[in-house]
Scaffold this active site. Structure first.
Site, PDB file in Angstrom:
ATOM      1  N   ASP A 293       0.854  -1.193   0.000  1.00  0.00           N
ATOM      2  CA  ASP A 293       0.000   0.000   0.000  1.00  0.00           C
ATOM      3  C   ASP A 293       0.892   1.247   0.000  1.00  0.00           C
ATOM      4  OD1 ASP A 293      -2.160   1.892   0.537  1.00  0.00           O
ATOM      5  OD2 ASP A 293      -3.356   0.139   1.027  1.00  0.00           O
TER       6      ASP A 293
ATOM      7  N   HIS B 263       2.058   1.943  -3.237  1.00  0.00           N
ATOM      8  CA  HIS B 263       1.153   2.906  -3.857  1.00  0.00           C
ATOM      9  C   HIS B 263       1.723   4.325  -3.832  1.00  0.00           C
ATOM     10  CE1 HIS B 263      -2.527   0.035  -3.166  1.00  0.00           C
ATOM     11  NE2 HIS B 263      -1.566  -0.500  -3.881  1.00  0.00           N
TER      12      HIS B 263
END
Ligand SMILES: *[C@@H]1O[C@H](CO)[C@@H](O)[C@H](O)[C@H]1NC(C)=O
Length: 405
Positions: A229, A252
């Site tokens: 993430d 991310h």
């Protein structure tokens, strides 16, 4: 207290020679150092050492002066949820010298009432260092994380959490495979983090590297983060944050947000992100705010400078239509006001044709967004593009892609 402990060790020593060694260790490390081995840690990676860690912490915390909690190296410690709480009234500073290998219990039943794994709370002048590893053993629990699909979901334990600590330094530690976030800072004042290494697979859910919320005076620098993430996620209510020298990927990217999900969120203001490299990430620098935000807030005064993008899907992205679950049909625009945002010296490659996305809120368009020296090329060959909604950005210096207006 000290005396009774000594008796305890003497007792052990009559039984078995291995404990006699520990007596010596215990005595030589007495004074201001509290070793978890002296408080009953088995350090075999099989028996739960949580109680020993808590006892050692409580002893250190209720002592005085500059104290040290020692977790000796070359041993593995199995730990369930532990809470290291202050205030430590007569302690000037407390150093957790974490040299060992901590392994988290995988049985989710031991984390009750939203427990996290290792939590530090209400402590002043805490230093966490020593080169040790926090292994969250997340792969066992990742299949139970339904948060990526459902808005209402059970949140798994964060590996290392700091709650309302003041003057904290975290240096030279490693975090592996957290169940949820690796590190979270909530309501902290004055925090320095450096030489932090964070690692989890690119497909592990919600394994954000460092999440920061309601903090002020946070400096994170010279760290390497690869996760499933966000490498760093900056939530609501933060001010005066400096993030520099971060190597991020996979993951991310570095995110401001998501903001505007809940009522009464604090503003985010005074943020500098500089000298970072993002490699193979989904986003580079992202500001994301929810649609249908129940309250309004500001996201303002942010500078992103000297950032290198290596094969990043969305190198620069403001997304005020963040809506990860499908129930966003009502399309009420975000009420997070974005202003005074500066992108400077951002260069590298995009793996998608749209290298710059500035998608601002229809209700509260972005104000004073400036891009200076942006050089982002689409790896696919065609020229990179920019897209904009509800924004009049200003531009100076090099602009690749060409500005959209
Ligand atoms: C913007 O943020 C920086 C960094 O935190 C700070 O030094 C500066 O004073 C802020 N500017 C304004 C106008 O608030």
């Amino acid at each position: 207290m000290k005396l009774s402990l000594l008796f305890l060790f003497l007792g052990f020593s009559l039984v078995n020679a291995r404990h006699r060694v520990r007596i010596n260790l215990g005595v030589s490390s007495s004074g201001s150092t509290f070793s978890v081995l002296d408080y009953g840690a088995r350090a075999d990676g099989l028996h739960d050492d949580s109680q020993a860690f808590m006892k050692a912490w409580n002893a250190a915390c209720s002592s005085s002066g500059a104290v040290k909690l020692l977790v000796p190296p070359q041993r593995t410690y199995l730990l369930g949820p532990v809470k290291f709480k202050g205030p430590c009234k007569n302690v000037q500073s407390i150093t957790v010298h974490m040299q060992g290998y901590l392994r988290a219990t995988t049985d989710l039943g031991t984390y009750v009432n939203g427990d996290d794994w290792v939590e530090f709370g209400w402590v002043d002048h805490l230093t966490l260092t020593g080169g040790g590893t926090f292994d969250g053993q997340g792969s066992v629990s990742w299949p139970y994380n339904k948060c990526p699909q459902n808005k209402i979901c059970k949140v798994l334990p964060t590996s290392i959490k700091f709650v309302e600590t003041t003057n904290t330094a975290v240096k030279s530690i490693k975090s592996l495979n957290s169940k949820f976030f690796h590190i979270a800072l909530l309501g902290c004042k004055n925090f320095w983090g450096n030489d932090i290494r964070i690692q989890a697979p690119s497909n592990s859910p919600n394994t954000d590297g460092i999440h920061i919320e309601r903090c002020s005076g946070v400096n994170i620098y010279s760290s390497v983060i690869g996760t499933g993430d966000d490498c760093i996620s900056i939530g609501q209510g933060n001010e005066q944050l400096v993030i520099s020298g971060i190597n991020c990927g996979p993951g991310h990217g570095i995110s401001i947000g998501s903001l505007g999900r809940y009522q009464n969120e604090g503003d985010v203001r005074g943020l500098v992100i500089k000298d970072c490299t993002l490699s193979g990430t989904a986003n580079g620098i992202r500001i994301k705010t929810w649609e249908n935000s129940p309250g309004s807030s500001y996201a303002t005064n942010m500078t992103f400078t000297n950032i290198i993008m290596k094969s990043v899907a969305n190198p620069i992205i403001i997304d005020q239509e963040y809506c990860p679950y499908i129930s966003c049909a009502s399309k009420v625009p975000s009420r997070v006001r974005i202003s005074d945002i500066f992108f400077r010296d951002i260069r590298g490659t995009s793996t998608t044709p749209v290298a710059v996305t500035l998608k601002c809120s229809r209700g509260v368009p972005c104000q004073n967004v400036n891009l200076h020296n942006v050089n982002l090329r689409y790896a696919g060959g065609a020229p990179a593009k920019a897209t904009c909604f509800n924004i009049k950005a200003s531009y100076s210096g090099t602009q690749i892609p060409e500005p959209c207006q």
